[in-house]
Design an enzyme around this catalytic site. Sequence first.
Site, PDB file in Angstrom:
ATOM      1  N   ASP A 191     -13.636  40.346  35.897  1.00  0.00           N
ATOM      2  CA  ASP A 191     -15.013  40.846  35.926  1.00  0.00           C
ATOM      3  C   ASP A 191     -15.663  40.266  37.184  1.00  0.00           C
ATOM      4  O   ASP A 191     -15.967  39.078  37.255  1.00  0.00           O
ATOM      5  CB  ASP A 191     -15.726  40.368  34.648  1.00  0.00           C
ATOM      6  CG  ASP A 191     -17.241  40.550  34.705  1.00  0.00           C
ATOM      7  OD1 ASP A 191     -17.762  41.010  35.742  1.00  0.00           O
ATOM      8  OD2 ASP A 191     -17.906  40.213  33.705  1.00  0.00           O
TER       9      ASP A 191
ATOM     10  N   HIS B 138     -19.409  37.104  29.958  1.00  0.00           N
ATOM     11  CA  HIS B 138     -20.552  37.954  29.597  1.00  0.00           C
ATOM     12  C   HIS B 138     -20.134  38.766  28.368  1.00  0.00           C
ATOM     13  O   HIS B 138     -18.952  39.062  28.197  1.00  0.00           O
ATOM     14  CB  HIS B 138     -20.831  38.871  30.793  1.00  0.00           C
ATOM     15  CG  HIS B 138     -22.083  39.680  30.693  1.00  0.00           C
ATOM     16  ND1 HIS B 138     -22.166  40.819  29.922  1.00  0.00           N
ATOM     17  CD2 HIS B 138     -23.287  39.545  31.290  1.00  0.00           C
ATOM     18  CE1 HIS B 138     -23.386  41.337  30.059  1.00  0.00           C
ATOM     19  NE2 HIS B 138     -24.088  40.588  30.868  1.00  0.00           N
TER      20      HIS B 138
ATOM     21  N   CYS C  58     -26.888  37.263  28.018  1.00  0.00           N
ATOM     22  CA  CYS C  58     -25.761  38.021  27.463  1.00  0.00           C
ATOM     23  C   CYS C  58     -24.495  37.177  27.451  1.00  0.00           C
ATOM     24  O   CYS C  58     -23.388  37.703  27.611  1.00  0.00           O
ATOM     25  CB  CYS C  58     -25.533  39.333  28.211  1.00  0.00           C
ATOM     26  SG  CYS C  58     -26.855  40.491  27.980  1.00  0.00           S
TER      27      CYS C  58
END
Lengths: 150, 421
Positions: free
Chosen positions: B215, B138, B379
């Site tokens: 993440d 991302h 994104c």
Amino acid sequence: MADLRELYQEVILEHSKAPRNFRALPAANHKAEGYNPLCGDRFTVYVATEGDAIRDVSFEGAGCAISKASASMMTQVVKGKTRAEAEQLFERFHNLVTGQPAPGGDAPALGKLEVFSGVSEFPLRVKCATLAWHTLRAALEGKQEAVSTE
Amino acid sequence: MTAPANQLRATPPAGHALNVEKIRAEFPILHQQVHGKPLVYLDNAATSQKPRDVIDAISRYYERDNANIHRGVHALSERATEAYEAARCAAQNFLGAALPSEIIFVRGTTEAINLVAQTFGRTRVGAGDEVIVTTMEHHSNIVPWQMLCGEKGAKLRVAPISDRGELDLEEFQKLLGPKTRLVALTHVSNALGTINPIREIVRMAHDRNVPVLVDGAQAVPHLKVDVRDLGCDFYAFSGHKVYGPTGIGVLYGKSDLLAAMPPYQGGGDMISSVTFEKTTYNKVPFKFEAGTPDVAGAIGLGAAFAYVNGLGIEKIGAHEHALLAHATEAVSAIPGVRLIGTAPQKAGVLSFLIDDIHPHDIGTILDQEGIAIRTGHHCSEPVMHRFGIPATARASFALYNTFQEVDALVRGIAKVREVFA
């Protein structure tokens, strides 16, 4: 389905599948890039002017059906117009797709661009319909940076 | 062309025990019509909806306990502090962290990654050093490292992915070298759904003494995450994707790393004492939590953990997996559909294209059917470039989604093809 057919009129679908003036323009003396970050639409608009007149106009790039059809029909409509007439057309077109009353005075008629009236019911798609027009304006104004709808 | 719903519905797997009807009753927002059709919410990878428990926990806090924390001597402040710190312990347990002080409350995954880049990164990464990310990140796990590398004269290296959307582990291993200072990668890809083999990646990096930031924004809602089992050094996620409120998230960091890191922001609560000559910083985790935090958000997140734990993350994962399997089968059977992201290990994300119809048009038409999906680059522009496409349409599943909703999506896609026929 009625609402959707207002948006995706046959003419719009047809132009999105077979866009007119969809090419680079070697003779262009104006060019600009337009970008809609929301959906990733990206167009380059080429313009060849002679004095105040738009002699030829074309575009390249990728985008959704609305943005592509709008770009295609824009190139047809502004060809042969003066810069001032193109600007007036944009204003009128913008009012059409945002559901505002048409400006008064002697602004040129939108003609077949009226098929985009359904866009006003889909506020998220206004940027798609106006991307090519913003890019045309940037090209004529000689803007160097890509125009963004955001 | 729409097949009868009973032909499309896969049988739920054995042991599949979520009572989805009861669960749906606990999410007030789901019971509404959009454009005259029942809402089918399939944009869970963007944000999840909130159960009554979470909404009530936030209201209760503001109605009964609201006060500033850590400094007050009065009863409300004591209650607010206790509730806030209880949420920290809930986060610790949720992630399997060793200590509550390894949990830092932040605004979300983005802030967590920026915090690590600006503290750990700025002290550990120098000119000529390297930070490794992957193609499937991302933007929030790319840009903070680009900023850091730009500032320090370091280099961002990118581990490639395969046509199925899997990380190329061989190429990844080749990138690990004496100059590598950090690996930052996603646990689950938001655009492709790929689940990365974090344990293996951590082992490879740790063999070279390289720390790993994960993440976890897309993983935490779907998988059991145990940071000690994974072995990672940092783990970041956002509350709002796991049924909690927006504006609150978690950064987990190993205590020795956190202790050595400089503060992120200066202000109240992050100090022990302040004079104009010298300021002494507070201990971990308060050193990283300057200013009045989102107390209500933390409490809401604690309620979300309790909600998820009550149902069982394994059961949630199994339900979503069954939805994904059904959706994958039914959607890929539609002529003209191309799936983007076909890794064998996937969480509940289905990215797709239909003929040459732009995803934005797909999204508008599905919206008219009451179906909420995400369209665009998610994104993750490098992922789009990797597959040579400008965007995808993405349906993503949560614990409250039903097989009937997947069938509605399939009917919606048929309608899209009808409009563009």
